[in-house]
Scaffold this active site. Structure first.
Site, mmCIF file in Angstrom:
data_model
loop_
_atom_site.group_PDB
_atom_site.id
_atom_site.type_symbol
_atom_site.label_atom_id
_atom_site.label_comp_id
_atom_site.label_asym_id
_atom_site.label_seq_id
_atom_site.Cartn_x
_atom_site.Cartn_y
_atom_site.Cartn_z
ATOM 1 N N ASP A 133 10.437 1.151 3.027
ATOM 2 C CA ASP A 133 9.968 0.709 4.333
ATOM 3 C C ASP A 133 8.444 0.830 4.401
ATOM 4 O O ASP A 133 7.840 1.627 3.680
ATOM 5 C CB ASP A 133 10.579 1.561 5.449
ATOM 6 C CG ASP A 133 12.081 1.387 5.562
ATOM 7 O OD1 ASP A 133 12.580 0.322 5.174
ATOM 8 O OD2 ASP A 133 12.751 2.326 6.039
ATOM 9 N N LYS A 134 7.841 0.092 5.301
ATOM 10 C CA LYS A 134 6.391 0.116 5.475
ATOM 11 C C LYS A 134 5.877 1.546 5.667
ATOM 12 O O LYS A 134 4.873 1.947 5.071
ATOM 13 C CB LYS A 134 5.992 -0.748 6.669
ATOM 14 C CG LYS A 134 4.499 -0.728 6.984
ATOM 15 C CD LYS A 134 4.183 -1.532 8.240
ATOM 16 C CE LYS A 134 2.706 -1.450 8.574
ATOM 17 N NZ LYS A 134 2.370 -2.161 9.833
#
Length: 302
Positions: A133-134
């Protein structure tokens, strides 16, 4: 948006039939473009079956083809050979291009840094075998050769790659534990995942508490399956959400608004040479700074 203009050299023929021999698009795609207003006849929207006349003006609009561009993105290379690389992704970096972010991703950085990357079914994800994920930082394996890519995909599918994460979670945890609960799409919010028996998949997470400070615990986590948002969903379910996770967790007085989750260690068999590879990342600076707050408070409060 590009446009090309043609003038009919035929007549008494359907527009879609005429264009099949003019542009490199099949008839069903031509019909779709006409219906969407991407093809005009004499500057007007028409139907695919419209009969054209000699000299009619045909305007064809074409979307510009997207091309991935190399761009300098900061990340650390922890291991590299001719088939693979293991890199440490910083927090705030999206793994691959998507809606709203097409040129500030890890993939753009990989194209800038590495001469060769494996081909993948999605042309926007060269070399990408798995993602973070970011807001999750840490180790990712990159495939540089096609053979490595195919073998790594199978290794992930068969759960042969051991992934260890570090996280700071809310509340005090002690000892070791195992969470075996199925994860599926949240029916009330399709963006989120949740523990549910409905349309879900088996998910297994193991953890070990390393240290408690204040009302938080540093934990080491092993993923035995790889479900979307697995760590975040499982720890929310047991009442210890990841600190800074504003989707599955809570706001906090320390203004931590990005998840304290880090891919810390990877252990796997090299996809070409079969040698055992073990890569460990540095302890995250943001974890260290947060923990030091409590050491400082404890010292000064005697």
């Amino acid at each position: 948006m590009n446009k090309k203009i043609y003038y009919s050299t035929s007549e008494n023929i359907r527009l879609d039939q005429y264009l099949v021999d003019i542009i490199d698009v099949n008839r069903s795609q031509i019909k779709k473009k006409i219906n969407e207003g991407m093809i005009l006849l004499n500057d007007k929207k028409i139907k695919a079956g419209t009969i054209i006349k000699f000299g009619d003006k045909i305007t064809v609009y074409e979307e510009e083809e997207f091309v991935l561009k190399p761009k300098k993105i900061d990340f650390l290379i922890k291991y590299e050979d001719e088939d693979i690389a293991v890199i440490s992704k910083p927090q705030d970096v999206v793994t691959h291009p998507g809606a709203g972010n097409m040129d500030n991703t890890l993939v753009n950085g990989l194209l800038y840094t590495f001469k060769d990357l494996a081909s993948t079914p999605d042309p926007l994800r060269p070399g990408i075998v798995h993602r973070l994920d970011k807001d999750t930082s840490g180790l990712i394996i990159i495939a540089k050769s096609d053979t490595a890519y195919l073998n790594l995909v199978n290794a992930f599918k068969e759960h042969k790659i051991k992934k260890t994460y570090l996280a700071i979670v809310e509340g005090k945890l002690e000892g070791e534990g195992s969470i075996e609960m199925p994860i599926g799409r949240d029916t009330k919010n399709r963006i989120k995942m949740t523990v549910t028996p409905i349309n879900s998949k088996y998910a297994h997470t193991e953890y070990k508490a390393l240290r408690s400070f204040g009302n938080f615990t540093l934990v080491s986590i092993n993923l035995l399956t790889g479900r979307t948002h697995q760590i975040r969903v499982h720890f929310k379910h047991i009442g210890h959400p990841v600190l800074g996770d504003l989707v599955y967790g809570n706001k906090n007085k320390y203004n931590i608004d990005k998840q304290m989750l880090h891919s810390y260690k990877l252990e796997f068999k090299h996809p070409v040479s079969d040698k055992i590879i073990t890569i460990e990342d540095d302890f995250p600076t943001r974890f260290e700074k947060f923990i030091k707050r409590f050491d400082y408070e404890k010292y000064n409060n005697g």
